[in-house]
Write a protein that holds these residues in place. Structure first.
Motif, PDB file in Angstrom:
ATOM      1  N   ARG A 230      28.943 -26.275 -18.878  1.00 54.70           N
ATOM      2  CA  ARG A 230      27.833 -26.272 -17.913  1.00 54.70           C
ATOM      3  C   ARG A 230      27.889 -25.042 -17.025  1.00 54.70           C
ATOM      4  O   ARG A 230      28.786 -24.223 -17.133  1.00 54.70           O
ATOM      5  CB  ARG A 230      27.876 -27.543 -17.079  1.00 54.70           C
ATOM      6  CG  ARG A 230      29.210 -27.744 -16.383  1.00 54.70           C
ATOM      7  CD  ARG A 230      29.423 -29.199 -16.031  1.00 54.70           C
ATOM      8  NE  ARG A 230      30.847 -29.438 -15.817  1.00 54.70           N
ATOM      9  CZ  ARG A 230      31.334 -30.162 -14.828  1.00 54.70           C
ATOM     10  NH1 ARG A 230      30.527 -30.747 -13.989  1.00 54.70           N
ATOM     11  NH2 ARG A 230      32.634 -30.317 -14.708  1.00 54.70           N
ATOM     12  N   GLY A 231      26.931 -24.959 -16.154  1.00 50.97           N
ATOM     13  CA  GLY A 231      26.838 -23.807 -15.266  1.00 50.97           C
ATOM     14  C   GLY A 231      26.183 -22.638 -15.977  1.00 50.97           C
ATOM     15  O   GLY A 231      25.633 -22.777 -17.075  1.00 50.97           O
ATOM     16  N   GLY A 232      26.217 -21.486 -15.328  1.00 52.34           N
ATOM     17  CA  GLY A 232      25.647 -20.282 -15.941  1.00 52.34           C
ATOM     18  C   GLY A 232      24.166 -20.386 -16.231  1.00 52.34           C
ATOM     19  O   GLY A 232      23.670 -19.812 -17.196  1.00 52.34           O
ATOM     20  N   GLU A 233      23.441 -21.149 -15.401  1.00 48.63           N
ATOM     21  CA  GLU A 233      21.980 -21.265 -15.519  1.00 48.63           C
ATOM     22  C   GLU A 233      21.552 -21.708 -16.919  1.00 48.63           C
ATOM     23  O   GLU A 233      20.535 -21.273 -17.434  1.00 48.63           O
ATOM     24  CB  GLU A 233      21.290 -19.945 -15.147  1.00 48.63           C
ATOM     25  CG  GLU A 233      21.568 -19.521 -13.706  1.00 48.63           C
ATOM     26  CD  GLU A 233      20.765 -18.311 -13.272  1.00 48.63           C
ATOM     27  OE1 GLU A 233      19.602 -18.180 -13.660  1.00 48.63           O
ATOM     28  OE2 GLU A 233      21.331 -17.480 -12.522  1.00 48.63           O
TER      29      GLU A 233
ATOM     30  N   GLY B 259      20.833 -14.435 -14.735  1.00 53.21           N
ATOM     31  CA  GLY B 259      22.051 -15.244 -14.718  1.00 53.21           C
ATOM     32  C   GLY B 259      22.253 -16.107 -15.939  1.00 53.21           C
ATOM     33  O   GLY B 259      23.377 -16.487 -16.262  1.00 53.21           O
ATOM     34  N   GLY B 260      21.180 -16.450 -16.625  1.00 56.09           N
ATOM     35  CA  GLY B 260      21.284 -17.386 -17.747  1.00 56.09           C
ATOM     36  C   GLY B 260      21.110 -16.698 -19.084  1.00 56.09           C
ATOM     37  O   GLY B 260      20.724 -15.528 -19.151  1.00 56.09           O
ATOM     38  N   PRO B 261      21.391 -17.435 -20.161  1.00 52.67           N
ATOM     39  CA  PRO B 261      21.286 -16.853 -21.492  1.00 52.67           C
ATOM     40  C   PRO B 261      19.837 -16.510 -21.872  1.00 52.67           C
ATOM     41  O   PRO B 261      18.913 -17.220 -21.493  1.00 52.67           O
ATOM     42  CB  PRO B 261      21.817 -17.961 -22.408  1.00 52.67           C
ATOM     43  CG  PRO B 261      21.668 -19.228 -21.632  1.00 52.67           C
ATOM     44  CD  PRO B 261      21.795 -18.851 -20.187  1.00 52.67           C
TER      45      PRO B 261
ATOM     46  N   THR C 115      18.220 -24.844 -13.686  1.00 47.93           N
ATOM     47  CA  THR C 115      18.717 -23.554 -14.161  1.00 47.93           C
ATOM     48  C   THR C 115      18.885 -22.563 -13.016  1.00 47.93           C
ATOM     49  O   THR C 115      19.879 -21.853 -12.962  1.00 47.93           O
ATOM     50  CB  THR C 115      17.775 -22.915 -15.198  1.00 47.93           C
ATOM     51  OG1 THR C 115      16.443 -23.037 -14.745  1.00 47.93           O
ATOM     52  CG2 THR C 115      17.930 -23.577 -16.537  1.00 47.93           C
ATOM     53  N   SER C 116      17.932 -22.525 -12.137  1.00 49.17           N
ATOM     54  CA  SER C 116      17.915 -21.509 -11.089  1.00 49.17           C
ATOM     55  C   SER C 116      19.250 -21.476 -10.335  1.00 49.17           C
ATOM     56  O   SER C 116      19.768 -22.501  -9.914  1.00 49.17           O
ATOM     57  CB  SER C 116      16.781 -21.849 -10.121  1.00 49.17           C
ATOM     58  OG  SER C 116      16.478 -20.731  -9.356  1.00 49.17           O
ATOM     59  N   ALA C 117      19.792 -20.270 -10.152  1.00 45.22           N
ATOM     60  CA  ALA C 117      21.120 -20.142  -9.544  1.00 45.22           C
ATOM     61  C   ALA C 117      21.194 -20.810  -8.175  1.00 45.22           C
ATOM     62  O   ALA C 117      22.192 -21.454  -7.846  1.00 45.22           O
ATOM     63  CB  ALA C 117      21.484 -18.665  -9.416  1.00 45.22           C
ATOM     64  N   THR C 118      20.116 -20.706  -7.408  1.00 46.18           N
ATOM     65  CA  THR C 118      20.157 -21.265  -6.056  1.00 46.18           C
ATOM     66  C   THR C 118      20.300 -22.792  -6.111  1.00 46.18           C
ATOM     67  O   THR C 118      21.001 -23.379  -5.297  1.00 46.18           O
ATOM     68  CB  THR C 118      18.869 -20.921  -5.279  1.00 46.18           C
ATOM     69  OG1 THR C 118      17.761 -21.303  -6.085  1.00 46.18           O
ATOM     70  CG2 THR C 118      18.790 -19.445  -4.969  1.00 46.18           C
ATOM     71  N   LEU C 119      19.630 -23.411  -7.070  1.00 46.66           N
ATOM     72  CA  LEU C 119      19.717 -24.869  -7.176  1.00 46.66           C
ATOM     73  C   LEU C 119      21.019 -25.296  -7.849  1.00 46.66           C
ATOM     74  O   LEU C 119      21.574 -26.350  -7.532  1.00 46.66           O
ATOM     75  CB  LEU C 119      18.518 -25.421  -7.947  1.00 46.66           C
ATOM     76  CG  LEU C 119      17.150 -25.177  -7.310  1.00 46.66           C
ATOM     77  CD1 LEU C 119      16.045 -25.795  -8.149  1.00 46.66           C
ATOM     78  CD2 LEU C 119      17.103 -25.739  -5.894  1.00 46.66           C
TER      79      LEU C 119
END
Ligand SMILES: Cc1ncc(C[n+]2csc(CCOP(=O)(O)OP(=O)(O)O)c2C)c(N)n1
Ligand SMILES: [Mg+2]
Lengths: 325, 341
Positions: free
Chosen positions: A120-123, B53-55, A301-305
């Motif tokens: 998990r993580g990494g959007e 940030g994501g794939p 997905t959004s990094a802030t969330l």
């Protein structure tokens, strides 16, 4: 020399393939370096592509096939690089593997190991993030194993594969980089394993599993500086679940906090709290038991969330302080 | 005459056959493919440089497929995609700014910043969702087709899927269900010969997947997925048939992705049976390059026009990116919103 968690898993596979000719491994990504981290590197080269099988994208068939092989004398490990993908194999796991022993009068033994990785993580979002251990722990007939320490990563994998029962072995990629000394391999009897106390303390019993246990270990010293002595119990085996060590601990500390990387509703944290409180003497608690879980929402997905969604060590420390105060 | 093997990267390097095609339409194809390519090349660089940030699963090299299919669709159709769907969405005329915003996790994105690159939704363009669980949308697309049939609308459903997705049993179930229901659906399989690291020869006994359609008596077509005109003509005919109530069809488009499975690298090291030589051969089958050559064969002076077009597209792509960078992230209370309607 210290070994990391990922390499400990690799050494478990190595031991099993080396010593047990009936062991084979099947799943997606086993011939490529990036699918499963460092946990299976070059096993195909060492033991051959017949015993280390990379597969078509067919989770349902591959899991069913592993179960079939286990019924007929092999000890297969089916690897799912993410738990989310494993859901295509739900029939094979829940209707078949979990049921066959009891349903056939104890004569059939689907001694398969189903490895599901939490990634998990990494959007990556809702379908590439789930920690579904509680879903499987609900099912009688499945043993559910979640290592948190480097030694358990290896030795519980070996015990899972040597167990005559179907085992869901769940490892979290967020654990892979932690390091520790590895002792000699001990072949454990999985049916005799259960929760273990990782840290003794007096003020609060903190129960966790997998990555959450590691978080608990990480904050232990920090809260000790604030005068709080944590007793940490790592669940290790989520099903069948044995609450006795936790019960004993809560009798001593009078406080219970369960941290779980899954969701709250019908989750593992709920199971721990109800198992303990239904046995506990009235008046034994100094504060209400508390669950810390994911918010009741799919992973954003959004990094802030994402930063809000997953438990930070700071937030965990705050919860501990509030509970003990 | 038997066709040369579409899976062999040494074949099909020459310009495509554009005879009888309207020049404006060809230029539209060029524009749309180039826009998608530029957008994805930019995403590759931005992902590499840490802005994303994501794939991101890039489809560079495969643009001819959605660009050839989409002109025969309209916004009341139901298009479903998967993890590699930027092109599927953009070819429908959907907003590039919203795509970039979504990839960046911004509130202004197609999925309001809740989905990112792998989870896209744009109902006004007829795009009913893409997800990274392989084949996850395929039965949903069949359901959309059944819905169109029950409501006696002229809409059809389109399911884009890969050669790897076909290995999920649910695809076989979906084709059978679609056929027996005479559901108006077009299955488009982008056969790029790989499922993440694995070449198809290591996963299936044949490198062509349309044989799965035969089992459900779903009519199928195998074609050069890097020939936008061939894709266009075949899709147009199939879609006409499907709209007129003749039931499902499948089009298998042979193609190749220039980037690795995910992000900006070429992934030669992690790909089992992926080599730099193959990538370069496939670059000679680049759908944009081949269309360009065909256009220049018709009329050399077109080059100036194409150059102008490229300049304009570069500006558009750049400004869409910059706009998206400035956009806000979703507010924190969005985390628990929308779990239920
Ligand atoms: C159910 C499931 N299993 C495995 C994966 C991991 N995975 C992601 S993409 C992919 C390969 C996809 O191959 P294909 O369908 O051919 O599409 P392509 O990537 O080539 O466009 C795999 C195995 C997944 N996302 N979902
Ligand atoms: Mg593919």
């Amino acid at each position: 020399m210290k070994t990391d968690f990922g390499t400990a898993i690799l050494s478990g596979f190595d031991y099993l393939l080396e010593n047990y000719p009936e062991v084979f491994v099947i799943g997606q990504g086993l011939w490529s370096p990036w699918y499963v981290g460092t946990t299976m590197t070059d096993l195909d080269k060492k033991f051959g592509k017949e015993r280390v099988i990379d597969t078509p994208v067919s989770e349902s068939a591959c899991t069913g096939a592993a179960i079939g092989a286990s019924l007929t004398g092999m000890r297969p490990i089916i690897v799912h690089p993410r738990m989310d993908f494993m859901l295509y194999a739900m029939d094979a796991i829940v209707n078949q593997a979990a049921k066959w022993s009891h349903m056939f009068g104890g004569q059939a033994h689907p001694g398969v190991t189903i490895r599901g990785i939490i990634n998990r993580g990494g959007e990556q979002g809702a379908q590439h993030s789930q920690a579904l251990h509680a879903l499987f722990a609900h099912i009688p007939g499945l043993r559910v194993v979640m290592p948190s320490t480097v030694t358990d990563a290896r030795d519980l994998l070996i015990a899972s594969v040597l167990s005559p029962d179907p085992v869901i072995y769940i490892d979290d990629r967020w654990l892979y980089s932690q390091t520790d000394e590895l002792e000699e391999i001990v072949e454990l009897d999985l049916s005799k394993e259960g929760p273990e106390c990782l840290m003794e303390g007096n003020d609060l019993t903190l129960v966790a599993s997998g990555f959450s246990s590691m978080q608990a270990r990480e904050v232990c010293d920090l809260v000790a500086n604030k005068g709080i002595s944590l007793e940490i119990i790592d669940l290790r085996i989520l099903n069948p679940f044995d609450a006795s060590k936790i019960l004993e601990s809560v009798r001593k500390t009078g406080r219970l906090l369960v941290v779980d990387g899954g969701w709250k509703a019908c989750g593992m944290a709920s199971e721990v709290i109800s198992s303990v409180t239904e046995e506990l003497e009235l008046g034994a608690l100094k504060s209400k038991p508390l669950r810390i879980t994911l918010p009741s929402a799919p992973a954003p997905t959004s990094a802030t969330l994402e930063r809000e969604y997953y438990l930070s060590n700071d937030r965990l420390i705050d919860c501990i302080i509030n509970l003990v105060r | 005459m038997e066709k040369p093997d579409l899976t062999n990267p040494k074949n099909f390097h020459s310009p495509i056959n554009v005879s009888g095609m309207d020049l404006d339409l060809l230029i539209k194809f060029y524009e749309s493919m180039s826009m998608i390519r530029k957008a994805e090349d930019l995403l590759a660089v931005k992902r590499r440089d840490g802005f994303i940030g994501g794939p991101v699963h890039l489809g560079a090299g495969q643009e001819a497929i959605p660009v050839g299919v989409s002109p025969s669709l309209n916004s009341s159709d139901f298009v479903f995609g998967a993890h590699r769907s930027h092109g599927h969405l953009l070819a429908l005329g959907s907003s590039l700014h919203k795509l970039f915003a979504e990839v960046l996790g911004k509130e202004t994105g197609h999925s309001k910043g809740m989905g990112g690159s792998m989870h896209l939704w744009d109902e006004p363009s007829g795009f009913y969702g893409s997800v990274p669980i392989m084949a996850g949308t395929v039965p949903l697309a069949v359901g959309a087709a059944i819905s169109a049939k029950l409501r006696k609308s002229s809409s059809i459903a389109v399911a884009y899927l890969g050669d790897g997705a076909v290995e999920e049993g649910i695809v076989i179930e979906s084709m059978n269900l679609a056929k027996i229901q005479k559901a108006p659906i077009l299955f488009i399989v982008e056969n790029n010969l790989f499922a993440s690291h694995m070449h198809i020869s290591l996963r299936q006994p044949s490198s062509y997947i349309s044989r799965f359609a035969d089992a459900s008596l779903v009519p199928s077509h195998i074609l050069d997925g890097n020939d936008v005109v061939e894709v266009f003509k075949t899709a147009r005919n199939s879609i006409n048939d499907i709209r007129s109530g003749q039931g499902p069809q499948l089009i298998e488009c042979l193609t190749y992705r220039f980037y690795g499975h995910v992000d900006w690298r070429e992934d030669v090291d992690v790909g089992v049976n992926r080599s730099m030589e193959d990538i370069n051969d496939w670059r000679s089958r680049d759908p944009i390059k081949r269309l360009t050559e065909s256009l220049l064969e018709i009329n050399e002076t077109i080059e100036d026009k194409l150059n102008d077009l490229n300049d304009e597209l570069n500006l558009n792509v750049q400004s869409a990116w910059e706009l998206a960078l400035e956009d806000p992230f979703p507010a924190k209370d969005k985390l628990l919103e929308g779990v239920y309607a």
